[in-house]
Scaffold this active site. Structure first.
Site, PDB file in Angstrom:
ATOM      1  CD1 TRP A  93       6.790   2.746   4.235  1.00 47.30           C
ATOM      2  CD2 TRP A  93       8.060   3.545   2.584  1.00 47.30           C
ATOM      3  NE1 TRP A  93       7.172   4.022   4.570  1.00 47.30           N
ATOM      4  CE2 TRP A  93       7.944   4.541   3.578  1.00 47.30           C
ATOM      5  CE3 TRP A  93       8.807   3.837   1.432  1.00 47.30           C
ATOM      6  CZ2 TRP A  93       8.552   5.791   3.476  1.00 47.30           C
ATOM      7  CZ3 TRP A  93       9.415   5.083   1.341  1.00 47.30           C
ATOM      8  CH2 TRP A  93       9.280   6.042   2.349  1.00 47.30           C
TER       9      TRP A  93
ATOM     10  CG  ASP B  15       6.198  19.219 -25.739  1.00 51.54           C
ATOM     11  OD1 ASP B  15       6.465  18.669 -24.654  1.00 51.54           O
ATOM     12  OD2 ASP B  15       5.439  18.710 -26.591  1.00 51.54           O
TER      13      ASP B  15
ATOM     14  CG  HIS C 108      12.755  13.627  12.297  1.00 51.22           C
ATOM     15  ND1 HIS C 108      12.654  14.875  11.746  1.00 51.22           N
ATOM     16  CD2 HIS C 108      12.166  12.802  11.410  1.00 51.22           C
ATOM     17  CE1 HIS C 108      12.035  14.801  10.593  1.00 51.22           C
ATOM     18  NE2 HIS C 108      11.737  13.554  10.372  1.00 51.22           N
ATOM     19  CG  HIS C 109      12.317   9.491   9.702  1.00 60.06           C
ATOM     20  ND1 HIS C 109      10.975   9.373   9.387  1.00 60.06           N
ATOM     21  CD2 HIS C 109      12.742  10.609   9.081  1.00 60.06           C
ATOM     22  CE1 HIS C 109      10.627  10.375   8.604  1.00 60.06           C
ATOM     23  NE2 HIS C 109      11.681  11.141   8.399  1.00 60.06           N
TER      24      HIS C 109
ATOM     25  CG  HIS D  77      -1.528   1.318   1.568  1.00 58.11           C
ATOM     26  ND1 HIS D  77      -2.529   1.880   0.809  1.00 58.11           N
ATOM     27  CD2 HIS D  77      -1.278   2.194   2.575  1.00 58.11           C
ATOM     28  CE1 HIS D  77      -2.866   3.056   1.343  1.00 58.11           C
ATOM     29  NE2 HIS D  77      -2.123   3.272   2.405  1.00 58.11           N
TER      30      HIS D  77
ATOM     31  CE  LYS E   8       4.725  27.065   0.921  1.00 57.19           C
ATOM     32  NZ  LYS E   8       5.377  28.044   0.059  1.00 57.19           N
TER      33      LYS E   8
ATOM     34  CD  GLU F  29       9.817  10.082  -2.098  1.00 57.02           C
ATOM     35  OE1 GLU F  29      10.765  10.481  -2.798  1.00 57.02           O
ATOM     36  OE2 GLU F  29       8.716   9.740  -2.561  1.00 57.02           O
TER      37      GLU F  29
END
Lengths: 531, 183
Positions: free
Chosen positions: A146, A110, A306-307, A81, A335, A259
């Site tokens: 994943w 183009d 931090h992951h 998934h 933003k 990513e």
């Protein structure tokens, strides 16, 4: 089709005013609009395939205990998934929007490299056929998550090399797409379209493309190391041979964190186009928006740790990653402030793209806040590997990236097809999506804080109620997406004629609104002058 | 294509630059492997000191200071090896050479090779723990069902920060039969 060896003029692309007939139009496509369409259709198909896998996950989690699928298959579903939604749905959708809109926005005839464009699209169906076919090989699909952490991912069955090659192909496709985007933006702008006049969507893609070039090759390296560890007895991640599995996590997340910005920056660009249109005001602080995107892109390279707080790292490193991660809230805050200020005292109207953009603004901020909570090292030790993490990244990816894509599709669809779509149906799609995405993901915050682990098909009975709510939200959200496909198909077939401007409002930057709707097959063959 | 067309030439130049960037990123990904070792060594994490292969001599013994060394041992996967320290902990003086023994037994019915990977905590203290001899320096061969004691000899550097009074030496025992090649 133009023949390479016989065409000595620089104008051979101009010979065909009409698209080729039949399948050849698509197989040999070099037109940015055709390729953009193929990317978008492809990503919609992948969105439904990845969504079907999510439905399996939510169905199994509807009740505690094991009802529908065995745990290995459940893990295959969670793993694939993610891979399909990230590499098959979100990224190709943004590349499709880039193909369609960047040449139109900057006044180019183009993309700069049309043949490479064809190649980068046509790799994708092969990559995903390879990935999906692993369902039928001995051992089944990859089931180790994943993120492909070794040593678990090295225990994948016969599908392992197929998975790695599929990832290589996706990477090659994105890198070629990114090179094309950069060359188009740098070299093909109409006279007078200087960088600061460039529309925000194009700007966001310029920065995204550089991120892609910087990190996709790193992922290619990491999965190649996995491959050699598996088949050629190298020991990059094998502790017995002197390697270190934690090193994979560092290399992977060096790719992985940029990513996640690759999947959100183009959405930032889309929202920055839509809010001014339907607020009938220019974008507040447009230049600071560009600097904010650039700062976020820069910071994305130094926060990957931090992951992996819970994997063990020196306190100094934990502090560095915590502080740098929280620093990202500053440009993101700029933003969100600018978007809100754009709407402030604007003359708002609530067409479907605007509805999706406002929902994006509100719900993406919720995902940002839970991200700040996860950035706090001691808190992360509790949240790590729970549904709180799942809730966080789904809030930034579904009402973030995917609502951004849907907003963009609803915004530009009349420009592509020349028809207005059914506003009623599109608004129904919006309200169903916006309500059920919250029913689906908000309870997962509670489950995570209460300690429910992710990637497990079974759970303790006290988690039952919120899981049921979440699953009901999931089924309803999934079904509502069929409406999205219906609106698009109806709009492609016919409907009220769209005007060149499509939306009454201010269109300060992009040149796409100077073209008739639908945009002609070949546009801007002579460059427009931008004042 | 007209080689003199300035637009095409500009495109080609930019594509070449971007291709070089892509190759650079790919190379950077691989460069992270040695870089990771360098950073771990600089930070004194995990097995970094052992990999450096530094030779150590016994230094001035500090008789006034006692440090506890705890030993941990675990097989990487269940079923192939029994692996444990002979004593759970020792009290030692920095600067003095000590020896400790670990017991390992091959639980399988075939000859196996195992590799022990050490780790010292708290983090940052690996550079003060010098092993002069260790069963972890090379892969260990075991006949079917064989069990034996294996020594590690070590000196704790007297420069060990004074706030540390306990070190843990943890070994993970990996089955390296598949990947065992003469090194």
């Amino acid at each position: 089709m133009a023949n390479a060896h016989s065409s000595d003029t620089a104008h051979h692309d101009d010979h065909h005013d009409e698209p080729a007939k039949g399948i050849k139009r698509w197989l040999f496509a070099t037109n940015h609009k055709d390729i953009g369409t193929m990317y978008l259709v492809f990503s919609l198909i992948m969105f439904f395939i990845g969504g079907a896998m999510a439905m399996v996950i939510r169905a199994e989690l509807f009740q505690p205990g094991l009802q529908l699928v065995d745990p290995v298959f459940f893990n295959q579903m969670t793993t694939n998934h993610a891979l399909i939604m990230i590499f098959g749905a979100v990224m190709p959708a943004f590349v499709g929007l880039a193909n369609w809109m960047i040449p139109l926005q900057i006044g180019a005839p183009d993309m700069a490299l049309p043949r490479m464009n064809n190649f980068s699209f046509w790799i994708l169906p092969f990559a995903f056929t390879l990935l999906l076919s692993t369902l039928f090989v001995p051992g089944g699909m990859a089931a180790g998550g994943w993120t492909l952490y070794p040593p678990l991912s090295l225990q994948t069955g016969d599908s392992f090399p197929m998975l790695i090659f599929a990832i290589h192909m996706m990477g090659i496709s994105s890198i070629m797409g990114a090179i094309n985007v950069i060359v188009t933006i740098m070299n093909m702008r109409a006279p007078g379209m200087n960088l600061l006049k460039m529309p925000l969507f194009t700007w966001s893609w310029l920065i995204t493309a550089y991120l892609l070039i910087a990190v996709m090759p790193v992922l290619a390296g990491a999965v190649t190391m996995l491959l050699t560890d598996h088949f050629f007895k190298t020991s990059f991640f094998n502790a017995a041979g002197g390697g270190d599995p934690v090193m994979f996590e560092h290399i992977f997340w060096f790719f992985g964190h940029p990513e996640v910005y690759i999947m959100i920056l183009p959405a930032f660009g889309i929202i920055s186009e839509i809010l001014p249109t339907f607020s009938r005001k220019p974008l507040f602080g447009a230049t600071s928006m560009i600097y904010a995107i650039a700062s976020i892109a820069f910071l994305s390279f130094i926060v990957w740790g931090h992951h992996m707080f819970a994997d063990g790292m020196p306190v100094a490193a934990q502090l560095f990653y915590m502080m740098s991660t929280m620093l990202i809230a500053v440009p993101t805050g700029v933003k969100v402030f600018n978007w809100t200020a754009t709407m402030w005292r604007g003359s708002l109207s609530f067409e479907p793209p605007m509805l999706f953009a406002i929902a994006f603004l509100f719900l993406f901020s919720i995902g940002g806040f839970s991200g700040l909570m996860l950035a706090i090292v001691p808190a992360d030790f509790q949240y790590n590997q729970t549904y709180f993490v799942v809730a966080h990244f789904h809030y930034v990816l579904v009402p973030g990236a995917i609502f951004g894509i849907m907003a963009g599709v609803y915004y530009w669809l009349p420009k592509w097809t020349g028809h207005m779509y059914s506003m009623g149906l599109a608004k129904t799609h919006f309200w169903l999506s916006a309500i059920f995405v919250n029913v689906l993901f908000f309870p997962q915050h509670f489950l995570g804080l209460a300690g429910m682990p992710r990637r497990i098909p079974d759970y303790a009975v006290q988690f039952t109620d919120w899981n049921m709510v979440s699953s009901i939200g999931g089924f309803a959200f999934g079904l509502s997406q069929i409406l999205f496909a219906v609106v698009i198909i109806q709009c492609a077939r016919g409907g009220k004629k769209a005007t060149a401007v499509v939306w009454e409002g201010t269109h300060p930057t992009g040149l796409e609104w100077t073209l008739p709707s639908p945009a002609p097959y070949h546009s801007f063959t002579t460059a427009p002058e931008v004042r | 294509m007209d080689p003199l067309d300035p637009k095409k030439r500009a495109n080609r130049k930019l594509v070449r630059a971007l291709a070089v960037m892509t190759a650079g990123s790919f190379a950077f990904g691989w460069a992270l492997v040695p870089l990771y070792d360098v950073l771990c060594r600089a930070a004194g994490i995990g097995n970094a000191e052992a990999k450096a292969g530094k030779s150590v001599v016994a230094e001035a013994i500090d008789p006034n200071r006692e440090v506890t060394i705890e030993f941990l041992a675990q097989p990487a996967s269940v079923g192939s090896f029994d692996f444990r320290p002979k004593v759970a902990s020792m009290r030692i003086h920095p600067g003095k050479l000590y020896s400790a023994e670990f017991f390992a037994k091959n639980l399988t019915q075939q000859a196996s090779v195992a590799q022990a990977v050490p780790s010292i905590s708290p983090s940052g203290t690996a550079k003060y723990f010098h092993k002069t001899e260790c069963f972890c320096f090379s892969p260990q061969k075991f006949a079917a069902g064989e069990g034996r004691d294996m020594p590690v000899r070590f000196i704790v550097d007297p420069g060990l920060p004074s706030n540390v009074d306990k070190l843990t030496l943890a070994y993970t025992f990996y089955d390296a039969t598949q990947s065992a090649t003469p090194r």
